[in-house]
Design a protein around this motif. Structure first.
Motif, PDB file in Angstrom:
ATOM      1  N   GLY A  17       0.810  -1.353  -0.152  1.00 20.91           N
ATOM      2  CA  GLY A  17       0.199   0.049  -0.135  1.00 20.91           C
ATOM      3  C   GLY A  17       0.742   1.054   0.065  1.00 20.91           C
ATOM      4  O   GLY A  17       0.349   2.300  -0.754  1.00 20.91           O
ATOM      5  N   THR A  18       1.996   1.141   0.683  1.00 23.76           N
ATOM      6  CA  THR A  18       2.778   2.201   0.524  1.00 23.76           C
ATOM      7  C   THR A  18       3.404   2.790  -0.569  1.00 23.76           C
ATOM      8  O   THR A  18       3.407   3.931  -0.982  1.00 23.76           O
ATOM      9  CB  THR A  18       3.893   2.176   1.789  1.00 23.76           C
ATOM     10  OG1 THR A  18       3.473   1.848   3.018  1.00 23.76           O
ATOM     11  CG2 THR A  18       5.069   3.509   1.785  1.00 23.76           C
ATOM     12  N   ALA A  19       3.717   1.391  -1.227  1.00 21.76           N
ATOM     13  CA  ALA A  19       4.326   1.502  -2.567  1.00 21.76           C
ATOM     14  C   ALA A  19       3.159   2.266  -3.634  1.00 21.76           C
ATOM     15  O   ALA A  19       3.673   3.083  -4.564  1.00 21.76           O
ATOM     16  CB  ALA A  19       4.991   0.559  -3.359  1.00 21.76           C
ATOM     17  N   PHE A  20       1.991   1.843  -3.431  1.00 21.27           N
ATOM     18  CA  PHE A  20       0.977   2.219  -4.046  1.00 21.27           C
ATOM     19  C   PHE A  20       0.901   3.918  -3.889  1.00 21.27           C
ATOM     20  O   PHE A  20       0.719   4.593  -4.799  1.00 21.27           O
ATOM     21  CB  PHE A  20      -0.452   1.726  -3.755  1.00 21.27           C
ATOM     22  CG  PHE A  20      -1.719   2.164  -4.612  1.00 21.27           C
ATOM     23  CD1 PHE A  20      -1.808   1.870  -5.978  1.00 21.27           C
ATOM     24  CD2 PHE A  20      -2.371   3.139  -4.095  1.00 21.27           C
ATOM     25  CE1 PHE A  20      -2.843   2.344  -6.745  1.00 21.27           C
ATOM     26  CE2 PHE A  20      -3.420   3.680  -4.574  1.00 21.27           C
ATOM     27  CZ  PHE A  20      -3.799   3.195  -5.966  1.00 21.27           C
ATOM     28  N   LEU A  21       0.883   4.240  -2.852  1.00 14.59           N
ATOM     29  CA  LEU A  21       0.735   5.730  -2.464  1.00 14.59           C
ATOM     30  C   LEU A  21       1.902   6.630  -2.975  1.00 14.59           C
ATOM     31  O   LEU A  21       1.839   7.864  -3.083  1.00 14.59           O
ATOM     32  CB  LEU A  21       0.617   5.944  -0.846  1.00 14.59           C
ATOM     33  CG  LEU A  21      -0.647   5.433  -0.399  1.00 14.59           C
ATOM     34  CD1 LEU A  21      -0.533   5.727   1.129  1.00 14.59           C
ATOM     35  CD2 LEU A  21      -1.882   6.181  -0.921  1.00 14.59           C
ATOM     36  N   THR A  91      -2.783  11.829  -0.453  1.00 15.06           N
ATOM     37  CA  THR A  91      -3.358  10.865  -1.244  1.00 15.06           C
ATOM     38  C   THR A  91      -3.977   9.568  -0.284  1.00 15.06           C
ATOM     39  O   THR A  91      -5.071   9.345  -0.749  1.00 15.06           O
ATOM     40  CB  THR A  91      -2.051  10.059  -2.063  1.00 15.06           C
ATOM     41  OG1 THR A  91      -1.444  11.028  -2.800  1.00 15.06           O
ATOM     42  CG2 THR A  91      -2.576   8.964  -2.884  1.00 15.06           C
ATOM     43  N   ALA A  92      -3.467   9.482   0.748  1.00 18.07           N
ATOM     44  CA  ALA A  92      -4.036   8.628   1.716  1.00 18.07           C
ATOM     45  C   ALA A  92      -5.538   9.271   2.226  1.00 18.07           C
ATOM     46  O   ALA A  92      -6.295   8.375   2.166  1.00 18.07           O
ATOM     47  CB  ALA A  92      -3.193   8.277   2.822  1.00 18.07           C
ATOM     48  N   LYS A  98     -12.725   8.865   0.003  1.00 25.74           N
ATOM     49  CA  LYS A  98     -13.688   8.068  -1.202  1.00 25.74           C
ATOM     50  C   LYS A  98     -14.280   6.968  -0.904  1.00 25.74           C
ATOM     51  O   LYS A  98     -15.428   6.590  -0.918  1.00 25.74           O
ATOM     52  CB  LYS A  98     -12.962   7.936  -2.262  1.00 25.74           C
ATOM     53  CG  LYS A  98     -12.590   9.226  -3.086  1.00 25.74           C
ATOM     54  CD  LYS A  98     -11.814   8.954  -4.459  1.00 25.74           C
ATOM     55  CE  LYS A  98     -11.458  10.064  -4.872  1.00 25.74           C
ATOM     56  NZ  LYS A  98     -10.596  10.173  -6.082  1.00 25.74           N
ATOM     57  N   LYS A  99     -13.473   6.209   0.009  1.00 26.62           N
ATOM     58  CA  LYS A  99     -13.818   4.755   0.751  1.00 26.62           C
ATOM     59  C   LYS A  99     -15.128   4.930   1.458  1.00 26.62           C
ATOM     60  O   LYS A  99     -16.215   4.404   1.426  1.00 26.62           O
ATOM     61  CB  LYS A  99     -12.863   4.023   1.267  1.00 26.62           C
ATOM     62  CG  LYS A  99     -11.782   3.370   0.241  1.00 26.62           C
ATOM     63  CD  LYS A  99     -10.677   2.615   1.105  1.00 26.62           C
ATOM     64  CE  LYS A  99      -9.459   1.937   0.148  1.00 26.62           C
ATOM     65  NZ  LYS A  99      -9.947   1.241  -0.895  1.00 26.62           N
ATOM     66  N   ALA A 157      -5.388   3.763   8.252  1.00 29.34           N
ATOM     67  CA  ALA A 157      -4.151   4.227   9.414  1.00 29.34           C
ATOM     68  C   ALA A 157      -3.362   5.027   8.786  1.00 29.34           C
ATOM     69  O   ALA A 157      -2.787   6.258   9.326  1.00 29.34           O
ATOM     70  CB  ALA A 157      -3.540   3.124   9.809  1.00 29.34           C
ATOM     71  N   ALA A 158      -3.103   5.174   7.349  1.00 30.10           N
ATOM     72  CA  ALA A 158      -2.125   6.055   6.733  1.00 30.10           C
ATOM     73  C   ALA A 158      -2.771   7.484   6.581  1.00 30.10           C
ATOM     74  O   ALA A 158      -2.027   8.555   6.434  1.00 30.10           O
ATOM     75  CB  ALA A 158      -1.845   5.571   5.198  1.00 30.10           C
TER      76      ALA A 158
END
Length: 191
Positions: A17-21, A91-92, A98-99, A157-158
């Motif tokens: 997830g960190t890589a995605f962000l 971004t997070a 949105k979620k 959490a992020a």
């Protein structure tokens, strides 16, 4: 069930997830995210979404629930670190907002679809040992916006989000992920 391997699984998903962000491209981010699940599979970690589709007896539900909680702990640890390290948090926060705006019916359907993709990634890798057969289903679930309960704990959490709605969201995702995984397994086994 190994406690450390369950927490590690959550950590690996959080790293994905960190890589995605960290990248600007959703496509590249989805490919990088897949490293988390690939590492879980190859290192034989205990990831709830990778194991729930293989449940055979109701007596295994307690073990899976404990595994899921430990996955959440690992993902939350990485999410908290990302919250501190990613100074802008934009971004997070956007992803979390949105979620949380989604109707719960939509969340459940997206979670079912993610469960199907995770089951396919694990099952196809078991049968072929081909890495790309893990990467593609993960990219599909990310690019389509499907919901993965452990990854969602990381994103919340992020973003520094802790609310009743976020907790209900994650629990609904856990049930939907299980439903999708079990559905595809049962249809596969049905003769």
């Amino acid at each position: 069930m190994n406690c450390k391997k369950s927490i590690l699984a959550g950590i690996l998903i959080g790293i994905g997830g960190t890589a995605f962000l960290s990248v600007g491209s959703k496509e590249l981010g989805s490919a990088l995210f897949s490293l988390g699940l690939l590492a879980v599979i190859i290192l034989e970690c205990n990831l709830y979404t990778g194991k729930v589709g293989y449940i055979k007896k109701p007596s295994e539900i307690g073990t899976l629930a404990l595994m899921c909680i430990r996955n959440f702990i690992g993902a939350a640890i990485v999410g908290a670190a990302a919250y501190v390290l990613m100074k802008d948090g934009g971004t997070a926060q956007e992803i979390a907002d949105k979620k949380l705006d989604l109707p719960f019916g939509t969340v459940f359907i997206k979670a079912i679809m993610c469960g199907i993709m995770i089951y396919l990634a694990v099952e196809l890798y078991k049968r072929s040992k081909q890495i790309w057969l893990v990467v593609l289903p993960i990219m599909i679930f990310i690019l389509c916006g499907f919901e993965h309960c452990v990854a969602d704990v990381f994103y919340f959490a992020a973003a520094g989000v802790l609310s009743i709605r976020a907790v209900l969201f994650v629990l609904l995702c856990a049930v939907g992920n299980a439903a999708g995984s079990l559905l595809i397994r049962l249809l596969q086994e049905y003769e």
